[in-house]
Design a protein around this motif. Structure first.
Motif, PDB file in Angstrom:
ATOM      1  N   PRO A   1       1.038  -1.103  -0.177  1.00 26.25           N
ATOM      2  CA  PRO A   1       0.120   0.138  -0.070  1.00 26.25           C
ATOM      3  C   PRO A   1       0.721   1.428  -0.661  1.00 26.25           C
ATOM      4  CG  PRO A   1      -1.193  -2.088   1.931  1.00 26.25           C
ATOM      5  CD  PRO A   1       0.485  -2.152   0.958  1.00 26.25           C
ATOM      6  N   ASP A   2       1.724   0.874   0.636  1.00 27.30           N
ATOM      7  CA  ASP A   2       2.549   2.613   0.679  1.00 27.30           C
ATOM      8  C   ASP A   2       3.523   2.623  -0.042  1.00 27.30           C
ATOM      9  OD1 ASP A   2       1.158   3.763   2.995  1.00 27.30           O
ATOM     10  OD2 ASP A   2       2.046   2.859   4.469  1.00 27.30           O
ATOM     11  N   GLU A   3       4.062   1.469  -1.373  1.00 30.56           N
ATOM     12  CA  GLU A   3       5.438   1.426  -2.224  1.00 30.56           C
ATOM     13  C   GLU A   3       4.785   2.088  -3.305  1.00 30.56           C
ATOM     14  OE1 GLU A   3       9.134   1.641  -3.652  1.00 30.56           O
ATOM     15  OE2 GLU A   3       7.934   1.486  -1.303  1.00 30.56           O
ATOM     16  N   PRO A   4       5.364   3.209  -3.791  1.00 30.66           N
ATOM     17  CA  PRO A   4       4.981   3.442  -5.241  1.00 30.66           C
ATOM     18  C   PRO A   4       4.685   2.610  -6.635  1.00 30.66           C
ATOM     19  CG  PRO A   4       6.522   5.395  -4.312  1.00 30.66           C
ATOM     20  CD  PRO A   4       6.405   4.163  -3.603  1.00 30.66           C
ATOM     21  N   GLU A   5       4.203   2.450  -7.152  1.00 35.83           N
ATOM     22  CA  GLU A   5       3.915   1.551  -8.340  1.00 35.83           C
ATOM     23  C   GLU A   5       4.416   2.114  -9.712  1.00 35.83           C
ATOM     24  OE1 GLU A   5       0.569  -0.791  -8.963  1.00 35.83           O
ATOM     25  OE2 GLU A   5      -0.442   0.610  -7.790  1.00 35.83           O
TER      26      GLU A   5
ATOM     27  N   GLU B   1      11.423   9.485 -11.043  1.00 33.54           N
ATOM     28  CA  GLU B   1      11.967  10.530 -10.276  1.00 33.54           C
ATOM     29  C   GLU B   1      11.078  10.828  -9.011  1.00 33.54           C
ATOM     30  OE1 GLU B   1      13.920  15.191 -10.566  1.00 33.54           O
ATOM     31  OE2 GLU B   1      13.301  14.043 -11.991  1.00 33.54           O
ATOM     32  N   ALA B   2       9.537  11.031  -9.479  1.00 34.04           N
ATOM     33  CA  ALA B   2       8.590  11.267  -7.967  1.00 34.04           C
ATOM     34  C   ALA B   2       8.886  10.179  -7.075  1.00 34.04           C
ATOM     35  CB  ALA B   2       7.232  11.673  -8.072  1.00 34.04           C
ATOM     36  N   SER B   3       8.417   8.741  -7.406  1.00 37.45           N
ATOM     37  CA  SER B   3       9.066   8.118  -6.367  1.00 37.45           C
ATOM     38  C   SER B   3      10.448   7.877  -5.229  1.00 37.45           C
ATOM     39  CB  SER B   3       8.485   6.562  -6.956  1.00 37.45           C
ATOM     40  OG  SER B   3       7.876   6.382  -7.697  1.00 37.45           O
ATOM     41  N   ARG B   4      11.376   8.526  -6.286  1.00 33.38           N
ATOM     42  CA  ARG B   4      12.947   8.783  -5.250  1.00 33.38           C
ATOM     43  C   ARG B   4      12.440   9.499  -4.565  1.00 33.38           C
ATOM     44  NH1 ARG B   4      15.191   8.855 -11.099  1.00 33.38           N
ATOM     45  NH2 ARG B   4      15.872   6.724 -11.281  1.00 33.38           N
ATOM     46  N   PHE B   5      12.069  10.241  -4.581  1.00 33.30           N
ATOM     47  CA  PHE B   5      11.933  11.600  -3.343  1.00 33.30           C
ATOM     48  C   PHE B   5      10.489  11.469  -2.704  1.00 33.30           C
ATOM     49  CE2 PHE B   5      12.974  14.273  -6.324  1.00 33.30           C
ATOM     50  CZ  PHE B   5      14.249  15.574  -6.403  1.00 33.30           C
TER      51      PHE B   5
END
Length: 348
Positions: A5-9, A89-93
């Motif tokens: 749930p709390d991990e970007p896809e 890039e968003a997921s890295r942030f």
């Protein structure tokens, strides 16, 4: 589906057009390769049934992809590739604990490709961290509008946002939908989904409690109002010299009623169901708990029903058989003691 749930896809861009270079150089001899082809319409294929031997090895006639089609495919590939880069890039942030920057980049990705449900749930996740709850609901609604079925994350994030906005009963509905999807897909994140369901159920219960208390206050107001009307009628029915005494007696009685009511309210304990008494399958109060080999307890009826369909622990997914269940006598005794003093808990 990424079931955490709390991990970007991840987001996959559209592929480039067939036989079209991903990078075109003006000086390259392959800058404009032959047009890719498409299958010809049925009515454009000649009837070669009379000459099967000569046509059996021939390929199906093709018609070329138009320049407009190829340009559209290339534009789609270019745009979605940029959206994928922004999402990455968003997921890295986000993983670096910078949800604000992540939210901005997820927004950029959505502007590039507003048709991807994953991008909306990723931004909803970042907005949830930022406390932008209305924005979370908007993103979840957008994601569900594109992909309504099996969209666990949209339901999961939406449930949390609704609870945060004081809409526990609505949140519980969404959380239960997320739970059903997680169970069906045997998601490894079922434990996280269950915790949100319990949080929503508590919030929904508290809302009902507030309404109950408010209703009780309303009853008190009506009782006092009725007593005052009755007092006025009594005063009107007595002689002038007796009115003051009747009024004083009536006011004292009303004050006593209000005092007793307030004291009774103070004495009433806040109605809270402890987590240890709640079944993680049905989310109801347990009356006959059993314990698994890993030490997890469930209501007997609910775990038996689950094991008949799937011989695994609902939360850990480890193999589990019915004959491995044991009565949890200590927990059952604790539940019974709680119900003796809090009979209302059966309605939880």
């Amino acid at each position: 589906m990424d079931d955490v749930p709390d991990e970007p896809e991840d987001y996959t861009p559209a592929p480039p057009p067939p036989e079209y270079p991903t990078t075109i150089s003006p000086t390259s001899p392959t800058a404009f390769p032959p047009l890719p082809t498409r299958s010809a319409p049925d009515d454009a294929v000649e009837d070669t049934s009379e000459d099967e031997e000569t046509s059996s090895g021939a390929s199906t006639p093709q018609t070329p992809m138009t320049e407009a089609e190829r340009a559209h495919a290339l534009e789609l590939h270019t745009t979605t590739t940029a959206a994928s880069a922004a999402n990455l890039e968003a997921s890295r942030f986000f993983r670096s604990n910078d949800p604000a920057q992540a939210e901005a980049l997820y927004t950029k990705a959505i502007l590039l490709d507003p048709s991807a449900p994953t991008l909306y749930t990723n931004r909803a996740m970042a907005r949830l961290k930022l406390g932008l709850l209305e924005g979370v609901l908007e993103d979840c609604a957008s994601s569900l509008a594109i992909k309504e079925k099996a969209n666990m994350k949209a339901r999961h994030y939406g449930a949390q946002a609704l609870v945060g906005l004081g809409r526990g009963r609505e949140g519980l509905k969404e959380a239960m939908e997320a739970y059903k999807i997680a169970v069906k897909e045997e998601a490894g994140s079922l434990g996280s989904v269950v915790s949100v369901v319990l949080k929503c159920k508590k919030a929904a219960w508290e809302e009902r409690e507030q309404e109950r208390v408010a209703g009780t206050e309303g009853v008190r107001g009506k009782v006092v109002e009725g007593l005052r009307r009755d007092l006025e009628r009594r005063i009107e029915g007595v002689e002038e010299g007796e009115k003051e005494g009747v009024r004083k007696e009536g006011e004292e009685m009303i004050e006593e009623v209000e005092r007793v009511w307030v004291e009774a309210g103070k004495a009433e304990k806040k109605r809270i169901v402890p987590d240890w008494a709640v079944d993680d399958i049905t989310f109801s109060f347990m009356v006959d708990p059993v314990i698994t080999k890993t030490g997890k307890s469930y209501e007997r009826a609910s775990i038996l029903e689950h094991l008949r369909c799937s011989p695994t622990d609902p939360l850990t997914r480890e193999p589990l058989r019915i004959d491995e269940l044991r009565p949890n006598l200590a927990l059952r005794e604790a539940c019974e003691e709680f119900l003796k003093e809090n009979g209302w808990a059966v309605d939880y």
